[in-house]
Write an enzyme that holds these catalytic residues in place. Sequence first.
Site, short mmCIF file in Angstrom:
data_model
loop_
_atom_site.label_atom_id
_atom_site.label_comp_id
_atom_site.label_asym_id
_atom_site.label_seq_id
_atom_site.Cartn_x
_atom_site.Cartn_y
_atom_site.Cartn_z
N ASP A 11 0.83 -1.20 0.00
CA ASP A 11 0.00 0.00 0.00
C ASP A 11 0.87 1.26 0.00
O ASP A 11 1.84 1.36 0.76
CB ASP A 11 -0.87 -0.02 1.26
CG ASP A 11 -1.94 1.06 1.25
OD1 ASP A 11 -2.76 1.05 0.31
OD2 ASP A 11 -1.96 1.89 2.18
N GLU A 24 1.81 -0.47 -5.05
CA GLU A 24 0.72 0.45 -5.35
C GLU A 24 1.31 1.84 -5.27
O GLU A 24 1.66 2.32 -4.19
CB GLU A 24 -0.41 0.31 -4.33
CG GLU A 24 -1.62 1.14 -4.74
CD GLU A 24 -2.17 2.09 -3.70
OE1 GLU A 24 -3.28 2.56 -3.87
OE2 GLU A 24 -1.48 2.38 -2.69
#
Length: 541
Positions: A207, A270
């Site tokens: 993330d 990401e």
Amino acid sequence: MARGWWRDAVLYQIYVRSFADGNGDGVGDLPGVLDRLPHVRDLGADAIWLNPFYRSPMADGGYDVADPRDVDPLFGTLDDADRVFERAHDLGLKVVVDIVPNHTSHRHTWFVAALAAGPGSAQRARFLFRDGRGPGGAEPPNNWLSQFGGPAWTRITEPDGSPGQWYLHLYAPEQPDLNWRNLEVRCEYLSILRFWLDRGVDGFRVDVAHGLVKALGLPDVPAGVPQGWEGRLGHPLPYWDQPEVHDVYRTWRRLLDSYADPDARIGVAEAWGPQGDRLAAYTRPDELHQAFNFPYLTAGWDAARLRAVIDDTLATAATVDAPPTWVLSNHDVVRPVTRFGGGRGGLDRARAAVLLELALPGSAYLYQGEELGLPEVEDLPAELREDPVFVRSGGALPGRDGCRVPIPWAGQSPPFAFSTHSRAWLPQPEAWAGLTVEAQRREAASTLALYRAALRIRREHPALGSGPATHRLDWHEQGVPAGVLAFAREPGFVCAVNLTGGAVRVPPYGALLLSSGPVDPVDGDRVVLPADTAAWWSTGG
Ligand code: NOJ
């Protein structure tokens, strides 16, 4: 050169909260995932990626992690997680889980300890606490903005009751940013990775991978440079894509490679900001394995832009020998059917778009519900919306709840077998009765049938997936109208996509393998490709 499973894998994203509810409380959970895994196997995906199911107060759908080594009771238990991993493996599916290294929850024991310990303490050094500016330190330490709106700093009250320091949170105030220049933070994350690797996971979706390390001195963003949710692509900012972030992934790669089969455990970045070479840098041979291709996701339904992104992706991925990746949707963006115009036209374009995506070399990510052609749910009542993007903008921004509405599995009315509870945590439209998995299984022309056929052909055809050439395709220009993307992959495959807005005639490439809508032969020497349609041909070569 090692060729890992991930180089041309199709990964299916499971947003656990909205996939299937196993305990009847209206919220999706790990027992629900366990039960419905055969759907993913039948679809023909190679792997699942599970969104966070860790202990969390759920201020940001689980991206505010209070204990990264435990499962939130909302989603089940650690045993349930183990069962999901085991069953997925039995079904031949690899398992990728989320890791959230940029921030914790404000309920994480480290943050609670930091608040109690006071300025200058080792506990505060794990986060980014600073004194404020101006008289009495009443102004934030710099001008950084939160991705969810407002300043990226929140002022605390010190244990003695006095107005205190500020801490950085690039997202919600419930998500304090960690200090990645702190050794303890780095060691802790290696230990968390090991915890899940030892339980058998095959990889991590990282993330906010480009945000971990902030520029030294935390300098102000120059005036006029956009920040926040709207300014995600393309502008250099002191909190994104700092060179030192790559050291983190070099360490992580050594850990991943130290597991039994060195090419088996992966990391996926990401990273919304970096593009081109800067994005490819995350997938250098000694860093992560893949990075989401957000420039592709945001290219829209536009032949010239898509072609430019495809060419750029192939070229930059080749420089680092990483597989190109392709993605049309996830839990953060408006669903493609709606993004591409909504209604029948939006669905036609979304169906054509997935045939383009799955014909490209490399790896692809699918988001649950995409295979059902679900639209964004745009009329969710304000009081049911939970996304901090919506809440913190006072409703000015719709936020991401509309793409997170639970999956319709079967039956004629909500919750469509998602749950045994009378209601799902977000209400599904009545009109989804025609879009359930059960309904689409019965229909040869359904979107589910299209996805299944595409994944089967992709697995079987020697040109598809990585094929013999991972970074190459041959564009056809001859006899192809402007606004049509047509390319060959060897051996013996052609894909053509009509983005002109009207019907076009294309050469008869060979035997039709699959099309997203009806394709008619005319006069024997040209083929009519209707508007917003894609087709795959075997050229027998
Ligand atoms: C990206 C995640 O996909 C998104 O859902 C989340 O809000 C932010 N990172 C913050 O963790």
